[in-house]
Design a protein around this motif. Structure first.
Motif, PDB file in Angstrom:
ATOM      1  N   LEU A   1      -4.644   4.581  16.357  1.00 34.43           N
ATOM      2  CA  LEU A   1      -5.134   5.994  16.272  1.00 34.43           C
ATOM      3  C   LEU A   1      -3.999   6.760  15.545  1.00 34.43           C
ATOM      4  O   LEU A   1      -4.260   7.717  14.830  1.00 34.43           O
ATOM      5  N   GLU A   2      -2.839   6.159  15.792  1.00 38.42           N
ATOM      6  CA  GLU A   2      -1.790   6.996  15.253  1.00 38.42           C
ATOM      7  C   GLU A   2      -1.626   6.820  13.827  1.00 38.42           C
ATOM      8  O   GLU A   2      -1.095   7.892  13.150  1.00 38.42           O
ATOM      9  N   PHE A   3      -1.917   5.468  13.114  1.00 34.84           N
ATOM     10  CA  PHE A   3      -2.018   5.539  11.797  1.00 34.84           C
ATOM     11  C   PHE A   3      -3.320   6.329  11.226  1.00 34.84           C
ATOM     12  O   PHE A   3      -2.948   6.717   9.978  1.00 34.84           O
ATOM     13  N   ILE A   4      -4.325   6.343  11.662  1.00 35.31           N
ATOM     14  CA  ILE A   4      -5.552   7.189  11.275  1.00 35.31           C
ATOM     15  C   ILE A   4      -5.000   8.725  11.215  1.00 35.31           C
ATOM     16  O   ILE A   4      -5.407   9.341  10.208  1.00 35.31           O
ATOM     17  N   ASN A   5      -4.346   9.109  12.201  1.00 32.16           N
ATOM     18  CA  ASN A   5      -3.901  10.361  12.049  1.00 32.16           C
ATOM     19  C   ASN A   5      -3.088  10.820  10.849  1.00 32.16           C
ATOM     20  O   ASN A   5      -3.130  11.777  10.133  1.00 32.16           O
ATOM     21  N   LYS A   6      -1.918   9.716  10.818  1.00 33.74           N
ATOM     22  CA  LYS A   6      -1.094   9.924   9.653  1.00 33.74           C
ATOM     23  C   LYS A   6      -1.818   9.933   8.194  1.00 33.74           C
ATOM     24  O   LYS A   6      -1.517  10.480   7.350  1.00 33.74           O
ATOM     25  N   HIS A   7      -2.798   8.802   8.110  1.00 27.46           N
ATOM     26  CA  HIS A   7      -3.642   8.817   7.018  1.00 27.46           C
ATOM     27  C   HIS A   7      -4.204   9.999   6.662  1.00 27.46           C
ATOM     28  O   HIS A   7      -4.211  10.765   5.583  1.00 27.46           O
ATOM     29  N   GLN A   8      -4.918  10.857   7.668  1.00 23.07           N
ATOM     30  CA  GLN A   8      -5.753  12.018   7.524  1.00 23.07           C
ATOM     31  C   GLN A   8      -4.590  13.116   6.931  1.00 23.07           C
ATOM     32  O   GLN A   8      -4.908  13.942   6.135  1.00 23.07           O
ATOM     33  N   HIS A   9      -3.359  13.021   7.638  1.00 20.57           N
ATOM     34  CA  HIS A   9      -2.488  14.025   7.341  1.00 20.57           C
ATOM     35  C   HIS A   9      -1.973  13.731   5.911  1.00 20.57           C
ATOM     36  O   HIS A   9      -1.820  14.755   4.948  1.00 20.57           O
ATOM     37  N   GLU A  10      -1.774  12.595   5.514  1.00 17.80           N
ATOM     38  CA  GLU A  10      -1.557  12.299   4.071  1.00 17.80           C
ATOM     39  C   GLU A  10      -2.509  12.542   2.987  1.00 17.80           C
ATOM     40  O   GLU A  10      -2.191  13.143   1.788  1.00 17.80           O
ATOM     41  N   GLU A  11      -4.006  12.421   3.442  1.00 24.99           N
ATOM     42  CA  GLU A  11      -4.962  12.961   2.638  1.00 24.99           C
ATOM     43  C   GLU A  11      -4.842  14.089   2.256  1.00 24.99           C
ATOM     44  O   GLU A  11      -5.163  14.891   1.212  1.00 24.99           O
TER      45      GLU A  11
ATOM     46  N   GLY B   1       0.756  -1.124   0.153  1.00 27.16           N
ATOM     47  CA  GLY B   1       0.027   0.126   0.142  1.00 27.16           C
ATOM     48  C   GLY B   1       0.734   1.379  -0.053  1.00 27.16           C
ATOM     49  O   GLY B   1       0.238   2.501  -0.111  1.00 27.16           O
ATOM     50  N   LYS B   2       2.066   1.166   0.104  1.00 29.76           N
ATOM     51  CA  LYS B   2       3.027   2.276  -0.133  1.00 29.76           C
ATOM     52  C   LYS B   2       3.028   3.012  -1.559  1.00 29.76           C
ATOM     53  O   LYS B   2       3.014   2.062  -2.354  1.00 29.76           O
ATOM     54  N   ILE B   3       2.692   4.224  -1.571  1.00 30.48           N
ATOM     55  CA  ILE B   3       2.480   4.904  -2.945  1.00 30.48           C
ATOM     56  C   ILE B   3       3.540   5.720  -3.339  1.00 30.48           C
ATOM     57  O   ILE B   3       3.900   6.767  -2.680  1.00 30.48           O
ATOM     58  N   ILE B   4       4.029   5.744  -4.351  1.00 29.03           N
ATOM     59  CA  ILE B   4       4.934   6.795  -5.055  1.00 29.03           C
ATOM     60  C   ILE B   4       4.135   7.645  -6.042  1.00 29.03           C
ATOM     61  O   ILE B   4       3.340   7.027  -6.849  1.00 29.03           O
ATOM     62  N   CYS B   5       4.083   9.117  -5.966  1.00 31.64           N
ATOM     63  CA  CYS B   5       3.290   9.857  -6.831  1.00 31.64           C
ATOM     64  C   CYS B   5       4.248  10.864  -7.730  1.00 31.64           C
ATOM     65  O   CYS B   5       4.868  11.345  -6.948  1.00 31.64           O
ATOM     66  N   ALA B   6       4.451  10.587  -8.836  1.00 29.45           N
ATOM     67  CA  ALA B   6       5.111  11.827  -9.660  1.00 29.45           C
ATOM     68  C   ALA B   6       4.160  12.418 -10.542  1.00 29.45           C
ATOM     69  O   ALA B   6       3.343  12.183 -11.150  1.00 29.45           O
ATOM     70  N   ILE B   7       4.620  13.779 -10.809  1.00 25.98           N
ATOM     71  CA  ILE B   7       3.823  14.394 -11.713  1.00 25.98           C
ATOM     72  C   ILE B   7       4.898  14.968 -12.830  1.00 25.98           C
ATOM     73  O   ILE B   7       6.204  15.364 -12.651  1.00 25.98           O
ATOM     74  N   VAL B   8       4.412  15.084 -14.044  1.00 27.75           N
ATOM     75  CA  VAL B   8       5.300  15.577 -15.384  1.00 27.75           C
ATOM     76  C   VAL B   8       4.409  16.819 -16.013  1.00 27.75           C
ATOM     77  O   VAL B   8       3.252  16.659 -15.996  1.00 27.75           O
ATOM     78  N   ASP B   9       5.198  17.544 -16.445  1.00 29.51           N
ATOM     79  CA  ASP B   9       4.597  18.882 -17.214  1.00 29.51           C
ATOM     80  C   ASP B   9       3.996  18.425 -18.327  1.00 29.51           C
ATOM     81  O   ASP B   9       4.187  17.223 -18.953  1.00 29.51           O
ATOM     82  N   LYS B  10       3.464  19.460 -19.328  1.00 30.00           N
ATOM     83  CA  LYS B  10       3.075  18.834 -20.689  1.00 30.00           C
ATOM     84  C   LYS B  10       4.030  18.369 -21.726  1.00 30.00           C
ATOM     85  O   LYS B  10       3.573  17.827 -22.446  1.00 30.00           O
ATOM     86  N   TYR B  11       5.266  18.563 -21.407  1.00 36.22           N
ATOM     87  CA  TYR B  11       6.362  18.034 -22.243  1.00 36.22           C
ATOM     88  C   TYR B  11       7.057  16.820 -21.751  1.00 36.22           C
ATOM     89  O   TYR B  11       7.965  16.349 -22.101  1.00 36.22           O
TER      90      TYR B  11
ATOM     91  N   ASN C   1       2.301   6.646   2.548  1.00 32.40           N
ATOM     92  CA  ASN C   1       2.600   5.376   3.312  1.00 32.40           C
ATOM     93  C   ASN C   1       1.160   4.960   3.831  1.00 32.40           C
ATOM     94  O   ASN C   1       1.165   3.711   4.188  1.00 32.40           O
ATOM     95  N   TYR C   2       0.213   5.791   4.230  1.00 33.45           N
ATOM     96  CA  TYR C   2      -0.831   5.268   4.912  1.00 33.45           C
ATOM     97  C   TYR C   2      -2.457   5.728   4.128  1.00 33.45           C
ATOM     98  O   TYR C   2      -3.217   5.662   4.917  1.00 33.45           O
ATOM     99  N   LEU C   3      -2.214   6.028   3.099  1.00 35.21           N
ATOM    100  CA  LEU C   3      -3.434   6.598   2.197  1.00 35.21           C
ATOM    101  C   LEU C   3      -4.517   5.123   2.179  1.00 35.21           C
ATOM    102  O   LEU C   3      -5.488   5.343   2.370  1.00 35.21           O
ATOM    103  N   LEU C   4      -3.800   3.970   2.009  1.00 38.58           N
ATOM    104  CA  LEU C   4      -4.838   2.811   1.797  1.00 38.58           C
ATOM    105  C   LEU C   4      -5.117   1.910   2.909  1.00 38.58           C
ATOM    106  O   LEU C   4      -5.439   0.924   2.926  1.00 38.58           O
ATOM    107  N   ILE C   5      -4.682   2.603   4.373  1.00 40.94           N
ATOM    108  CA  ILE C   5      -4.922   1.649   5.505  1.00 40.94           C
ATOM    109  C   ILE C   5      -6.456   1.593   5.617  1.00 40.94           C
ATOM    110  O   ILE C   5      -7.219   2.602   5.195  1.00 40.94           O
TER     111      ILE C   5
END
Length: 321
Positions: free
Chosen positions: A80-90, A49-59, A69-73
């Motif tokens: 509770l600790e993981f839930i807080n991290k999930h909300q922060h990453e969201e 469930g660890k996610i790498i997100c990258a963005i490129v411009d129009k070229y 790390n916690y978006l998909l928990i």
């Protein structure tokens, strides 16, 4: 394997490869037409469930990335600790998308986490800004990105980037131009040719490699010359230059010489005939290649006919008219 059977399988491989690179890039609606200049964000989840997100411009130039790390928990079972991290990453994901406003989100499809991520993103877009709320979300094939990230070409372009980030950048670029990103895997030495790692047929490993590469090269030449090369664009964005070697009359050596000379001596071209006037190619080579390259300039300082695929020899008629 009999000769006829091998020939048949090689032809099937060539057709599949041609279909693979002859896919039109993703475009967005703009006015009454479609605009191919899109900004793409790619997201690749691993099995945990660890996610790498990258963005490129129009070229296709790399802009930025984030790791989540916690978006998909599962919030119902997580501490509770993981839930807080999930909300922060969201919130971080929302800010990231609102900042760059991608036209397309592509999720690398290599494990079951991709399905979970697609569903999560579709639920989340309603919370994002109006500009990105209706962004298109799709799955992306990881074949080319995974090969690219392990090749020497990726090390030259992104020496300090981890493999996972290089995969994400390649996946985003693949949506903008399957032709350019796939042909980046090509190498004139078969031992280094990443195209051979693309599985095109179950019996591919039983084929004569030289014959197979000739068939794949033929497909690359056909599609490249059908699409054409924007010479100024590849000068500014070198990661788009790899199909140049497949233009009629060229090859890897001539293409490298032209590109090196152009980038060292000219900020841009304004006319196709400058290639011969500046002695970058001889007249015979120019005659063969000229109909497959274009000279486009966003500032408009070019001959309009040079922005088309019309051969310079054919412009005599238009100039007289």
């Amino acid at each position: 394997m009999t000769e006829n059977a091998e020939k048949k399988i090689i032809q099937e491989c060539g057709k599949k490869f041609k279909d693979m690179i002859n896919i039109a890039p993703y475009t967005k609606s703009e006015g009454d037409g479609r605009n191919p200049d899109i900004k793409v964000a790619s997201l690749i989840p691993d099995e945990n469930g660890k996610i790498i997100c990258a963005i490129v411009d129009k070229y296709g130039e790399y802009l930025d990335h984030r790791i989540f790390n916690y978006l998909l928990i599962n919030e119902k079972r997580a501490p509770l600790e993981f839930i807080n991290k999930h909300q922060h990453e969201e919130e971080e994901l929302k800010k990231f998308m609102d900042r760059y406003v991608p036209d397309l989100l592509v999720v690398g499809a290599e494990n079951l986490s991709a399905k979970t991520l697609i569903k999560y993103l579709r639920d989340q877009t309603a919370k994002w800004s109006q500009e990105v709320r209706n962004v298109w979300i799709k799955y992306g094939d990881m074949t080319v990105p995974k090969i690219y990230a392990k090749m020497e070409v990726s090390k030259r372009e992104f020496r300090d980037h981890p493999i996972r980030l290089k995969e994400a950048i390649s996946l985003a670029r693949l949506q903008q131009s399957p032709l350019h990103e796939t042909l980046k895997l090509w190498h004139h030495r078969k031992e280094e040719n990443g195209i051979l790692y693309i599985v095109l047929h179950d019996l591919q490993n039983s084929l004569n490699t030289e014959k197979l590469l000739k068939e794949l090269e033929k497909a690359a030449i056909e599609v490249t010359n059908q699409v054409g090369i924007d010479i100024n664009k590849i000068m500014r964005h070198l990661h788009l230059s790899y199909p140049l070697q497949f233009v009629c009359g060229l090859g890897p050596r001539k293409a490298k010489h032209i590109l090196d000379s152009l980038t060292q001596r000219f900020p841009k071209l304004t006319l196709r005939r400058e290639l011969t006037e500046e002695k970058l190619v001889n007249k015979n080579v120019f005659t063969n290649m000229a109909g497959f390259i274009k000279v486009v300039d966003e500032e408009g300082e070019v001959d309009l006919l040079d922005t088309t695929r019309i051969h310079p020899n054919g412009t005599i008629f238009f100039n007289k008219s």
